[in-house]
Design a protein around this motif. Structure first.
Motif, PDB file in Angstrom:
ATOM      1  N   SER A  62      69.365-125.720  47.030  1.00  0.00           N
ATOM      2  CA  SER A  62      70.612-125.167  46.537  1.00  0.00           C
ATOM      3  C   SER A  62      70.286-123.988  45.621  1.00  0.00           C
ATOM      4  CB  SER A  62      71.420-126.250  45.818  1.00  0.00           C
ATOM      5  OG  SER A  62      72.720-125.778  45.518  1.00  0.00           O
ATOM      6  N   THR A  63      71.322-123.460  44.975  1.00  0.00           N
ATOM      7  CA  THR A  63      71.136-122.313  44.082  1.00  0.00           C
ATOM      8  C   THR A  63      71.900-122.581  42.800  1.00  0.00           C
ATOM      9  OG1 THR A  63      71.072-120.884  46.030  1.00  0.00           O
ATOM     10  CG2 THR A  63      71.347-119.812  43.897  1.00  0.00           C
ATOM     11  N   VAL A 111      72.035-118.472  51.967  1.00  0.00           N
ATOM     12  CA  VAL A 111      72.002-119.586  51.012  1.00  0.00           C
ATOM     13  C   VAL A 111      73.406-119.930  50.478  1.00  0.00           C
ATOM     14  CG1 VAL A 111      69.605-119.156  50.335  1.00  0.00           C
ATOM     15  CG2 VAL A 111      71.460-118.194  48.956  1.00  0.00           C
ATOM     16  N   PHE A 112      74.364-119.031  50.673  1.00  0.00           N
ATOM     17  CA  PHE A 112      75.735-119.329  50.238  1.00  0.00           C
ATOM     18  C   PHE A 112      76.688-119.549  51.411  1.00  0.00           C
ATOM     19  CE2 PHE A 112      74.558-116.803  46.220  1.00  0.00           C
ATOM     20  CZ  PHE A 112      74.112-117.946  45.586  1.00  0.00           C
ATOM     21  N   SER A 113      76.148-119.826  52.580  1.00  0.00           N
ATOM     22  CA  SER A 113      77.010-119.989  53.768  1.00  0.00           C
ATOM     23  C   SER A 113      77.933-121.202  53.641  1.00  0.00           C
ATOM     24  CB  SER A 113      76.149-120.104  55.029  1.00  0.00           C
ATOM     25  OG  SER A 113      75.294-121.222  54.928  1.00  0.00           O
ATOM     26  N   VAL A 127      75.399-132.944  52.676  1.00  0.00           N
ATOM     27  CA  VAL A 127      74.575-132.521  51.537  1.00  0.00           C
ATOM     28  C   VAL A 127      74.243-131.036  51.678  1.00  0.00           C
ATOM     29  CG1 VAL A 127      72.337-132.774  50.404  1.00  0.00           C
ATOM     30  CG2 VAL A 127      73.591-134.818  51.151  1.00  0.00           C
ATOM     31  N   GLU A 128      73.822-130.643  52.882  1.00  0.00           N
ATOM     32  CA  GLU A 128      73.414-129.260  53.090  1.00  0.00           C
ATOM     33  C   GLU A 128      74.586-128.291  52.888  1.00  0.00           C
ATOM     34  OE1 GLU A 128      72.265-128.132  57.033  1.00  0.00           O
ATOM     35  OE2 GLU A 128      71.107-126.420  56.294  1.00  0.00           O
ATOM     36  N   LEU A 164      77.443-130.812  42.673  1.00  0.00           N
ATOM     37  CA  LEU A 164      76.976-131.070  44.034  1.00  0.00           C
ATOM     38  C   LEU A 164      76.981-132.572  44.328  1.00  0.00           C
ATOM     39  CD1 LEU A 164      75.623-130.236  46.694  1.00  0.00           C
ATOM     40  CD2 LEU A 164      73.449-130.112  45.468  1.00  0.00           C
ATOM     41  N   THR A 165      76.487-133.345  43.374  1.00  0.00           N
ATOM     42  CA  THR A 165      76.444-134.804  43.527  1.00  0.00           C
ATOM     43  C   THR A 165      77.861-135.369  43.679  1.00  0.00           C
ATOM     44  OG1 THR A 165      74.497-134.771  42.100  1.00  0.00           O
ATOM     45  CG2 THR A 165      75.510-136.911  42.482  1.00  0.00           C
TER      46      THR A 165
END
Ligand code: ZN
Length: 205
Positions: A92-93, A58-60, A126-127, A139-140
């Motif tokens: 996301s996290t 999830v943090f790649s 986005v990913e 993120l946005t």
């Protein structure tokens, strides 16, 4: 090419630190112990290693430059209208609680006469940024700024709607609450009417 990691400001691509999986697994084991659990019982035996692989997955996005996906461009063949890709699912996290954020992104840009990028590339951007410890606001911004920097469009608008598990499973417990963030750049930053028109297209049935 060196590029600043948008989450840390550091120059250059960050590489995965040595022995990351082992080290994370050790800390997860420590959390279980601190909770008074028995990491030696059958159900938890593989958990530290499994959780470590989950964190690395999830943090790649910390170990890539998501903007590079936009470098694949092609001629617009005269198309000068706007491009909208909506309902791009992302996970996301939340960096404050390390709990999942699940949502959808609408991405629009107005090409500057020449170049377009592949529609799937917008989803990759986005990913890539989503796979980091994140704030939805940042993120946005990161998605909008990457499109602005690499594609040089006349305008960009990114709208994200997401549910934060940290609001659902802890604290105020508000399941279903949706957080909406947006970032406009270029013409759409200055022109409220044009921006409203794009937003209406994003939400049109
Ligand atoms: Zn949170």
């Amino acid at each position: 090419m060196t590029i600043a990691n948008a989450n840390t400001g550091k120059e250059g691509f960050l590489n995965l630190p040595d022995n990351a999986e082992e080290r994370i697994a050790g800390h997860v084991r420590g959390i279980l112990e601190a909770l008074g659990e028995d990491p030696g019982r059958e159900g938890l035996l593989e958990t530290p290693q499994r959780a470590a692989r989950m964190f690395l997955d999830v943090f790649s996005g910390l170990y890539e430059d998501p903007a590079r996906h936009l470098e694949k461009q092609f001629s617009s063949d005269g198309h000068s209208g706007l491009v909208i890709v909506r309902d791009i699912p992302f996970r996301s996290t939340c960096e404050h609680h390390l709990l999942p954020v699940v949502g959808k992104a609408d991405v629009a840009y107005l090409p500057d006469g020449g170049r377009l990028t592949g529609l799937s590339k917008l989803a990759r951007v986005v990913e890539g940024y989503a796979r980091r410890p994140q704030l939805q606001e940042r993120l946005t911004d990161q998605v909008a700024e990457a499109i602005w920097r690499v594609l040089h469009p006349k305008a960009v608008l990114v709208v994200m709607r997401a549910e934060h598990m940290c609001m659902t499973v802890r604290g105020v417990k508000a399941p279903g609450a949706e957080t909406v963030t947006s970032r406009a750049m270029g013409q759409w930053a200055d022109d409220a009417a044009a921006r409203a028109e794009v937003m209406a297209l994003m939400r049109a049935g």
